[in-house]
Design an enzyme around this catalytic site. Structure first.
Site, PDB file in Angstrom:
ATOM      1  N   HIS A 162      47.824 -14.644  36.070  1.00  0.00           N
ATOM      2  CA  HIS A 162      47.172 -15.625  35.185  1.00  0.00           C
ATOM      3  C   HIS A 162      45.725 -15.266  34.904  1.00  0.00           C
ATOM      4  O   HIS A 162      45.127 -15.800  33.983  1.00  0.00           O
ATOM      5  CB  HIS A 162      47.229 -17.018  35.826  1.00  0.00           C
ATOM      6  CG  HIS A 162      48.619 -17.579  35.895  1.00  0.00           C
ATOM      7  ND1 HIS A 162      49.048 -18.609  35.099  1.00  0.00           N
ATOM      8  CD2 HIS A 162      49.695 -17.221  36.643  1.00  0.00           C
ATOM      9  CE1 HIS A 162      50.316 -18.881  35.358  1.00  0.00           C
ATOM     10  NE2 HIS A 162      50.733 -18.050  36.306  1.00  0.00           N
ATOM     11  N   ASP A 370      37.532 -15.354  31.542  1.00  0.00           N
ATOM     12  CA  ASP A 370      38.649 -16.253  31.858  1.00  0.00           C
ATOM     13  C   ASP A 370      39.942 -15.581  31.413  1.00  0.00           C
ATOM     14  O   ASP A 370      39.992 -15.015  30.307  1.00  0.00           O
ATOM     15  CB  ASP A 370      38.460 -17.587  31.097  1.00  0.00           C
ATOM     16  CG  ASP A 370      39.028 -18.773  31.862  1.00  0.00           C
ATOM     17  OD1 ASP A 370      40.043 -18.595  32.547  1.00  0.00           O
ATOM     18  OD2 ASP A 370      38.450 -19.872  31.758  1.00  0.00           O
TER      19      ASP A 370
HETATM   20  P1  ADP Z   1      41.889 -22.470  35.424  1.00  0.00           P
HETATM   21  O1  ADP Z   1      43.242 -21.828  35.371  1.00  0.00           O
HETATM   22  O2  ADP Z   1      40.801 -21.529  35.807  1.00  0.00           O
HETATM   23  O3  ADP Z   1      41.892 -23.704  36.262  1.00  0.00           O
HETATM   24  P2  ADP Z   1      42.329 -23.464  32.678  1.00  0.00           P
HETATM   25  O4  ADP Z   1      41.382 -23.944  31.637  1.00  0.00           O
HETATM   26  O5  ADP Z   1      43.327 -22.473  32.209  1.00  0.00           O
HETATM   27  O6  ADP Z   1      41.485 -22.947  33.924  1.00  0.00           O
HETATM   28  O7  ADP Z   1      43.158 -24.694  33.230  1.00  0.00           O
HETATM   29  C1  ADP Z   1      42.554 -25.836  33.775  1.00  0.00           C
HETATM   30  C2  ADP Z   1      43.592 -26.952  33.787  1.00  0.00           C
HETATM   31  O8  ADP Z   1      43.150 -27.968  34.675  1.00  0.00           O
HETATM   32  C3  ADP Z   1      43.780 -27.595  32.415  1.00  0.00           C
HETATM   33  O9  ADP Z   1      45.137 -27.839  32.192  1.00  0.00           O
HETATM   34  C4  ADP Z   1      42.998 -28.903  32.526  1.00  0.00           C
HETATM   35  O10 ADP Z   1      43.533 -29.952  31.759  1.00  0.00           O
HETATM   36  C5  ADP Z   1      43.098 -29.208  33.999  1.00  0.00           C
HETATM   37  N1  ADP Z   1      41.882 -29.916  34.447  1.00  0.00           N
HETATM   38  C6  ADP Z   1      40.613 -29.530  34.310  1.00  0.00           C
HETATM   39  N2  ADP Z   1      39.762 -30.454  34.780  1.00  0.00           N
HETATM   40  C7  ADP Z   1      40.522 -31.464  35.226  1.00  0.00           C
HETATM   41  C8  ADP Z   1      40.233 -32.723  35.814  1.00  0.00           C
HETATM   42  N3  ADP Z   1      38.984 -33.137  36.028  1.00  0.00           N
HETATM   43  N4  ADP Z   1      41.272 -33.485  36.150  1.00  0.00           N
HETATM   44  C9  ADP Z   1      42.552 -33.080  35.932  1.00  0.00           C
HETATM   45  N5  ADP Z   1      42.881 -31.917  35.369  1.00  0.00           N
HETATM   46  C10 ADP Z   1      41.878 -31.106  35.019  1.00  0.00           C
HETATM   47  O1  F6P Z   2      44.310 -19.519  36.909  1.00  0.00           O
HETATM   48  C1  F6P Z   2      43.683 -19.231  38.076  1.00  0.00           C
HETATM   49  C2  F6P Z   2      43.966 -20.191  39.214  1.00  0.00           C
HETATM   50  O2  F6P Z   2      43.734 -19.609  40.453  1.00  0.00           O
HETATM   51  C3  F6P Z   2      45.380 -20.701  39.198  1.00  0.00           C
HETATM   52  O3  F6P Z   2      46.213 -19.952  40.029  1.00  0.00           O
HETATM   53  C4  F6P Z   2      45.217 -22.126  39.591  1.00  0.00           C
HETATM   54  O4  F6P Z   2      45.970 -22.928  38.715  1.00  0.00           O
HETATM   55  C5  F6P Z   2      43.800 -22.511  39.295  1.00  0.00           C
HETATM   56  O5  F6P Z   2      43.106 -21.320  39.161  1.00  0.00           O
HETATM   57  C6  F6P Z   2      43.238 -23.498  40.301  1.00  0.00           C
HETATM   58  O6  F6P Z   2      42.875 -22.880  41.501  1.00  0.00           O
HETATM   59  P1  F6P Z   2      43.210 -23.381  42.967  1.00  0.00           P
HETATM   60  O7  F6P Z   2      44.686 -23.372  43.123  1.00  0.00           O
HETATM   61  O8  F6P Z   2      42.488 -22.432  43.853  1.00  0.00           O
HETATM   62  O9  F6P Z   2      42.679 -24.788  43.064  1.00  0.00           O
END
Ligand code: ADP
Ligand code: F6P
Length: 472
Positions: A162, A370
């Protein structure tokens, strides 16, 4: 243990335990891109999910979630420190994100990574039915495909990363680079977010392991391992339906009222992570307030930064700095009842997040690096009336698809400020043309299309539960 035809293996389960107001434990969806993408996909299929439920000690007994069987993998306090916070999040995570923070290397962390990957491989081997498919996710589990193949040669094994996969000059820093590449090669198909990542991987396999490799296929003895780019997506129709729901629209209207009915609302939603560019964005915002280009009387910034990997030292430092920055900016520019920035570090449910997206005239998504960034895609999917400007970092995987966003280089402070002003001042016509194009792209490229393309490349589409691979 009952066995399943499809087993997803990911470090984290899609649910987190949390304390309900009456003191009982309840389960809620864990924030993060991997869960947001895969959870809606698997719902109501006879699949199983192998992962960690959070916390330490024995794995709890878990309920099925939307018909998907949950298998908890236990982590000890030492595993948590050395595998999750250590090798996964303080060696691989920074290295894979352009080394924006310095990766650390410790032999004890590598031992924990091997041990925990072995535990996950054994749990997956127990959960999969004969000839089934095991789909291993992300950088925490790069050794699992190889370990699982030894335990269960009858399985089809997919691996999907990812996060970005770095160029050879960065990856070569890893003391155990050969083992990590070899582990991934246990899969039949290795999927990345972008073609550049598949290219980096093929180059490394040729250089480090001396195997014949192209960007599409690698020969490992008798086996052929396929490689490809499969940019992950959101459930566009489901997010759009939530956005169009009258209850969500009413919640968005109330939120705007509570903000004092400003002319412009800017929103950012991140995990509190140093790759997300939060400090740089706040710095740019402060300068725009100082120069008078943006005024608190008519513009509000909402920064959601949910706590994440709290015990990783760099994230702790970041949180202190961001909270200090927000306090300073509000102290300097806020007025009674009119803060410059609304800062929220809580997890929200889907409805509340979508209501926030609906309130935002400008969505600022400016990570330093990202893999994809699903927040950007979720925002676009909620703009069912083609309003709203997306400010997007060139260094998010999503920028390769959402080319009509206002694209910025988050390392360039002046460029970031100009991009934000351009998004704030854009005409409704320009905003609508761009948003229409991006929404159109997401309609055809949703999470179901992603699963279909990955699973047909793995050649298992026909043998899996209909809902997962159905068209339309
Ligand atoms: P990462 O994989 O690094 O977490 P992404 O932007 O791909 O970043 O995904 C983040 C996900 O987490 C999104 O689906 C978003 O809606 C969710 N998310 C982010 N902040 C919150 C929050 N405060 N509460 C619930 N879900 C959240
Ligand atoms: O997309 C990167 C990632 O490590 C995912 O595997 C996971 O959904 C997200 O970030 C949140 O991280 P963690 O599982 O460490 O809270």
């Amino acid at each position: 243990m009952r066995q399943s035809p499809l087993v997803v293996v990911a470090n984290r389960l899609p649910i987190d335990d949390s304390m309900a107001p009456d003191g009982a434990f309840e389960w809620r969806r864990s924030p993060g891109g991997l869960v947001s993408a895969l959870h809606p996909l698997l719902r109501h299929t006879p699949a199983a999910w192998v992962g960690w439920a959070g916390g330490t000690g024995p794995a709890p007994d878990l309920p099925d979630v939307d018909g998907v069987r949950m298998h908890g993998v236990p982590l000890t306090a030492e595993d948590l420190r050395d595998h999750y916070e250590g090798f996964a999040n303080s060696t691989l995570w920074p290295l894979y994100h352009d080394a924006v923070e310095q990766p650390e290397h410790h032999r004890r962390w590598w031992e924990a990574y091997q041990r925990v990957n072995q535990r996950f491989a054994e749990a997956a081997a127990a959960a999969a039915e004969p000839g089934g498919l095991v789909w291993v996710q992300d950088y925490h589990l790069q050794l699992v495909p190889g370990l699982l193949r030894k335990l269960r040669p009858d399985l089809r094994i997919g691996f999907f990363l990812h996060v970005p996969f770095p160029p050879p000059e960065l990856f070569m820093q890893l003391p155990r680079r050969a083992e990590l590449l070899g582990g991934m090669l246990g899969a039949d198909l290795i999927g990345f977010q972008r073609a550049q990542a598949a290219h980096n991987f093929a180059q490394l396999v040729a250089k480090v392991l001396g195997l014949p490799a192209t960007d599409r296929s690698i020969s490992v003895g008798e086996r052929e391992v396929r490689v490809g780019a499969f940019p992950i997506a959101v459930d566009t129709a489901e997010v759009a339906a939530l956005a169009a729901d009258p209850g969500v629209a009413e919640r968005a209207r109330r939120l705007r009222q509570d903000l004092g009915d400003p002319e412009r609302v800017i929103l950012s939603v991140d995990r509190m992570d140093y790759t997300k560019g939060i400090e740089q964005r706040l710095k740019a915002y402060r300068e725009l307030l100082a120069s008078g280009d943006v005024k608190v009387q008519d513009t509000v910034l909402i920064q959601v930064a949910v706590r994440s990997r709290d015990r990783v030292a760099q994230n702790q430092i970041l949180r202190d700095r961001v909270e200090h920055q927000v306090g300073r900016i509000n102290g300097e520019f806020g007025r009674v009842g009119e803060p410059a920035i609304h800062y929220l570090s809580q997890p929200f449910d889907r409805t509340e997040l979508v209501a926030l997206y609906r309130v935002a005239d400008v969505m600022a998504v400016t990570p330093l690096r990202d893999g994809m960034n699903l927040v950007a895609k979720e925002y676009v999917a909620t703009r069912v009336d083609d309003t709203g400007a997306l400010l997007l970092s060139e260094f998010a995987g999503a920028a390769a698809e959402l080319e009509q966003a206002y694209l910025v280089n988050p390392h360039d402070l002046e460029g970031l400020k100009q991009g934000l002003l351009a998004a704030l001042r854009a005409t409704p016509e320009d905003v609508a043309t761009r948003m229409r194009g991006m929404r159109e792209h997401l309609r055809g490229n949703d999470i179901h299309a992603w699963a279909r393309s990955y699973l047909s490349a793995l050649d298992v589409a026909g043998s899996l539960p209909g809902r997962l691979t159905a068209t339309g």
